[in-house]
Design a protein around this motif. Structure first.
Motif, short mmCIF file in Angstrom:
data_model
loop_
_atom_site.label_atom_id
_atom_site.label_comp_id
_atom_site.label_asym_id
_atom_site.label_seq_id
_atom_site.Cartn_x
_atom_site.Cartn_y
_atom_site.Cartn_z
N PRO A 19 87.41 -13.68 56.73
CA PRO A 19 86.72 -13.37 55.47
C PRO A 19 87.01 -11.94 55.04
O PRO A 19 87.30 -11.06 55.85
CB PRO A 19 85.24 -13.56 55.80
N SER A 20 86.93 -11.73 53.76
CA SER A 20 87.17 -10.39 53.24
C SER A 20 86.03 -9.48 53.70
O SER A 20 84.97 -9.95 54.09
CB SER A 20 87.23 -10.43 51.72
N PRO A 21 86.24 -8.19 53.70
CA PRO A 21 85.18 -7.27 54.15
C PRO A 21 83.89 -7.43 53.34
O PRO A 21 82.80 -7.37 53.89
CB PRO A 21 85.79 -5.89 53.95
N LYS A 22 84.03 -7.67 52.04
CA LYS A 22 82.83 -7.85 51.22
C LYS A 22 82.08 -9.10 51.64
O LYS A 22 80.85 -9.10 51.74
CB LYS A 22 83.19 -7.93 49.75
N GLN A 23 82.82 -10.18 51.89
CA GLN A 23 82.19 -11.43 52.30
C GLN A 23 81.52 -11.26 53.67
O GLN A 23 80.43 -11.76 53.89
CB GLN A 23 83.22 -12.56 52.34
N ALA A 24 82.18 -10.54 54.57
CA ALA A 24 81.60 -10.32 55.90
C ALA A 24 80.32 -9.50 55.79
O ALA A 24 79.32 -9.78 56.47
CB ALA A 24 82.61 -9.62 56.79
N LEU A 25 80.32 -8.49 54.94
CA LEU A 25 79.11 -7.68 54.76
C LEU A 25 77.99 -8.50 54.14
O LEU A 25 76.83 -8.38 54.52
CB LEU A 25 79.42 -6.47 53.86
N TYR A 26 78.34 -9.35 53.18
CA TYR A 26 77.35 -10.21 52.55
C TYR A 26 76.72 -11.16 53.57
O TYR A 26 75.51 -11.36 53.59
CB TYR A 26 78.00 -10.98 51.40
N GLN A 27 77.56 -11.74 54.42
CA GLN A 27 77.04 -12.65 55.45
C GLN A 27 76.16 -11.90 56.44
O GLN A 27 75.11 -12.39 56.85
CB GLN A 27 78.19 -13.34 56.16
N ALA A 28 76.58 -10.70 56.84
CA ALA A 28 75.79 -9.91 57.78
C ALA A 28 74.44 -9.55 57.15
O ALA A 28 73.39 -9.60 57.81
CB ALA A 28 76.55 -8.66 58.19
N PHE A 29 74.46 -9.17 55.89
CA PHE A 29 73.23 -8.83 55.18
C PHE A 29 72.30 -10.03 55.12
O PHE A 29 71.09 -9.92 55.37
CB PHE A 29 73.58 -8.34 53.78
N GLY A 30 72.85 -11.20 54.83
CA GLY A 30 72.05 -12.42 54.79
C GLY A 30 71.46 -12.75 56.15
O GLY A 30 70.30 -13.16 56.26
N ASP A 31 72.24 -12.55 57.21
CA ASP A 31 71.73 -12.80 58.56
C ASP A 31 70.59 -11.86 58.90
O ASP A 31 69.58 -12.26 59.49
CB ASP A 31 72.86 -12.64 59.59
N VAL A 32 70.73 -10.60 58.54
CA VAL A 32 69.69 -9.61 58.83
C VAL A 32 68.41 -9.97 58.07
O VAL A 32 67.31 -9.93 58.64
CB VAL A 32 70.16 -8.18 58.48
N LEU A 33 68.54 -10.33 56.81
CA LEU A 33 67.36 -10.70 56.03
C LEU A 33 66.68 -11.93 56.62
O LEU A 33 65.45 -12.00 56.70
CB LEU A 33 67.74 -10.97 54.58
N ARG A 34 67.46 -12.90 57.06
CA ARG A 34 66.91 -14.11 57.66
C ARG A 34 66.17 -13.78 58.95
O ARG A 34 65.07 -14.27 59.19
CB ARG A 34 68.05 -15.11 57.93
N GLN A 35 66.76 -12.91 59.78
CA GLN A 35 66.11 -12.53 61.04
C GLN A 35 64.82 -11.77 60.78
O GLN A 35 63.81 -11.98 61.47
CB GLN A 35 67.06 -11.68 61.88
N GLN A 36 64.83 -10.88 59.78
CA GLN A 36 63.61 -10.13 59.46
C GLN A 36 62.52 -11.05 58.95
O GLN A 36 61.35 -10.89 59.29
CB GLN A 36 63.92 -9.04 58.43
N ALA A 37 62.89 -12.03 58.14
CA ALA A 37 61.91 -12.98 57.63
C ALA A 37 61.32 -13.80 58.78
O ALA A 37 60.10 -14.05 58.82
CB ALA A 37 62.55 -13.90 56.59
N GLU A 38 62.15 -14.22 59.72
CA GLU A 38 61.66 -14.96 60.87
C GLU A 38 60.73 -14.11 61.72
O GLU A 38 59.70 -14.58 62.21
CB GLU A 38 62.83 -15.48 61.71
N ALA A 39 61.07 -12.83 61.90
CA ALA A 39 60.23 -11.92 62.69
C ALA A 39 58.88 -11.70 62.00
O ALA A 39 57.83 -11.70 62.65
CB ALA A 39 60.94 -10.59 62.90
#
Length: 80
Positions: A19-39
């Motif tokens: 994935p492009s760097p922007k796509q990778a950052l977007y996915q990482a950001f989405g993962d972090v938001l999902r983890q924070q919501a679960e926490a």
């Protein structure tokens, strides 16, 4: 000699492009938001469980309060 129609050249499957760097950052950001919501949801559920546990009165305490109220009422009526 091999028949060219039935013989296919052996091609190794190409791996998907990274994935492009922007796509990778977007996915990482989405993962972090999902983890924070679960926490946050887990913490909210734990706080609700603690609140339910604190709000319950033990049956022994209820019986003791009832006996004290009845004794106090009796003494208030019988004492001059």
């Amino acid at each position: 000699m091999a028949d060219p129609i039935t013989t296919t050249p052996s091609k190794s499957p190409t791996p998907p492009a990274p994935p492009s760097p922007k796509q990778a950052l977007y996915q990482a950001f989405g993962d972090v938001l999902r983890q924070q919501a679960e926490a946050r949801e887990a913490e909210r559920a734990a706080a609700a469980a603690r609140a339910r546990e604190r709000s319950r009165m033990s049956p022994v305490i209820i019986v003791g309060i009832t006996i004290q109220a009845l004794a106090g009422g009796y003494l208030a009526v019988e004492q001059p």
